[in-house]
Design an enzyme around this catalytic site. Structure first.
Site, PDB file in Angstrom:
ATOM      1  N   TYR A 104       0.831  -1.203   0.000  1.00  0.00           N
ATOM      2  CA  TYR A 104       0.000   0.000   0.000  1.00  0.00           C
ATOM      3  C   TYR A 104       0.866   1.253   0.000  1.00  0.00           C
ATOM      4  O   TYR A 104       1.922   1.315   0.628  1.00  0.00           O
ATOM      5  CB  TYR A 104      -0.926  -0.018   1.213  1.00  0.00           C
ATOM      6  CG  TYR A 104      -1.825   1.174   1.324  1.00  0.00           C
ATOM      7  CD1 TYR A 104      -2.658   1.540   0.271  1.00  0.00           C
ATOM      8  CD2 TYR A 104      -1.846   1.948   2.484  1.00  0.00           C
ATOM      9  CE1 TYR A 104      -3.483   2.643   0.375  1.00  0.00           C
ATOM     10  CE2 TYR A 104      -2.667   3.049   2.592  1.00  0.00           C
ATOM     11  CZ  TYR A 104      -3.486   3.396   1.538  1.00  0.00           C
ATOM     12  OH  TYR A 104      -4.300   4.500   1.632  1.00  0.00           O
ATOM     13  N   LYS A 198     -12.778  -0.229   2.764  1.00  0.00           N
ATOM     14  CA  LYS A 198     -12.894  -0.855   1.459  1.00  0.00           C
ATOM     15  C   LYS A 198     -14.009  -1.911   1.447  1.00  0.00           C
ATOM     16  O   LYS A 198     -15.152  -1.606   1.740  1.00  0.00           O
ATOM     17  CB  LYS A 198     -11.551  -1.459   1.058  1.00  0.00           C
ATOM     18  CG  LYS A 198     -10.352  -0.526   1.251  1.00  0.00           C
ATOM     19  CD  LYS A 198     -10.438   0.723   0.418  1.00  0.00           C
ATOM     20  CE  LYS A 198      -9.107   1.485   0.343  1.00  0.00           C
ATOM     21  NZ  LYS A 198      -8.567   1.933   1.626  1.00  0.00           N
TER      22      LYS A 198
END
Length: 374
Positions: A104, A198
């Site tokens: 990430y 998410k």
């Protein structure tokens, strides 16, 4: 609920026992403090430490992470708060931590902070289990599988076994898979971490994260970190997250099915290169993913010829938002190189498949690709 299916578990997880005339999922509790006489030994004392709305959500996530087992889950204000809670609470000056170098985008910021505290950080790619090569002497191994945005997969069981033998703890960022796609604790990891912004909540309207552990001492350390830094979720966000879990299986199944349809269609196009989706039989990570994942996620990545082609493609989409998140019921796509933090080509597209009708979504993508190539 350990013997029920994913869908049933998601619908019922964390609900209180039925009580006459009370809602099945009580509303959010807004409280900075609670009535508290005598010694502070009750479950709810002060709003930075505990809240009944968090408790129900944490129980629900724990049931999804490790059905039928006793685990400790701690929810946070964001995914990065959850990531930081594990890395910054465990690492000490002089320790070595192993991170993926293709994870990430914000991980390099965490690396800088760790190094500022005197922690040695080593990195290696997710693919090929390359982190094994830099594991010697590490205290903590951080995995992200599938990786974001490249969608590489590592063998969690293999890496966990090697790390534990070397005396290292293992944390897995499971954001992309969700517990319905992969359960890191079942694969031997010590921490299962996710940005619930998410796929877990799936509506693109809240920020949230969590950490789940089997070991009570590890869980207590994570919870203490939350108390120290105050990275707590708001009760409304926690309640919305719990409400959203009830549709988790329906959302994830639809998104994963459509993602495979999209990836298959893209594999036939000559103007698309670098296609990655772990669910594709021909994907480089498919064999490992099939051994440890039950669903392959909603994200497909691919490369178009150049920046201009990618921008025209995104501009030509009508059912897809140009946005930087993933896992939601509305499809999103973006040219990841615009952020400058990922080692990807200028034409790299991260496409998050939503819950739109598969035929409609595929037609929209095909049309946008055709227009972009002109």
């Amino acid at each position: 609920m350990s013997t029920t299916s994913d869908g049933t578990r998601a619908v019922r997880a964390g609900l209180p026992a039925p009580e006459q005339y009370e809602p099945t999922l009580p509303g959010p509790v807004f409280a900075a403090h609670f009535h508290l006489s005598g010694e502070p030994v009750g479950p709810y004392t002060y709003g930075r430490e505990t809240n009944p709305t968090w408790t129900r959500l944490e129980q629900a996530i724990g049931e999804l992470e490790a059905p039928g087992e006793q685990v400790g889950t701690t929810v946070f204000a964001s995914g990065m708060a959850a990531v930081s809670a594990v890395l910054l609470s465990r690492a000490r000056t002089g320790d070595t931590v192993v991170l993926p170098d293709d994870g990430y985008q914000a991980l390099p910021l965490v690396r800088e902070q760790l190094e500022a505290y005197g922690v040695r950080v080593r990195t290696a790619p997710t693919g090929g289990d390359a982190q094994l090569r830099v594991l010697d002497g590490a205290k903590l191994l951080w995995l992200e599988t599938p990786s974001n945005p490249g969608l590489d997969v590592c063998d969690v069981r293999r890496l966990v076994a090697a790390a534990h033998e070397a005396g290292a703890l293992v944390a897995v960022d499971n954001t992309l898979a969700t517990p319905l796609g992969q359960r890191p604790l079942e694969l031997g990891a010590d921490f299962s971490v996710a940005s619930d912004t998410k796929g877990m909540t799936g509506h693109g309207d809240i920020l949230l994260g969590h950490v789940t552990c089997k070991d009570p001492e590890l869980s207590a350390g994570v919870r203490r970190w939350r108390k120290v830094v105050g990275a707590i979720p708001g009760p409304m966000e926690a309640w919305l997250a719990h409400r959203s879990l009830s549709t988790l299986q329906m959302r994830i199944d639809r998104q994963c099915d459509t993602a495979l349809v999209l990836a298959t269609a893209l594999s036939r196009r000559t103007d698309v290169t670098g296609l990655r989706y772990p669910g594709l039989p021909g994907d480089a990570s498919h064999a490992i993913a099939a051994r440890q994942m039950r669903r392959f996620g909603s994200v497909v990545s691919f490369v178009l010829a150049d920046k201009g082609t990618a921008e025209r493609f995104l501009d030509g989409l009508r059912l897809v938002d140009d946005a930087t998140s993933f896992g939601g019921i509305r499809s999103t796509a973006e040219r990841r190189a615009r952020w400058g933090g990922d080692a990807v080509p200028e034409g790299f597209i991260r496409f998050s498949v939503g819950a739109e009708d598969p035929d409609d979504l595929l037609a929209d993508v095909e049309n946008a690709l055709d227009r972009a190539a002109r």
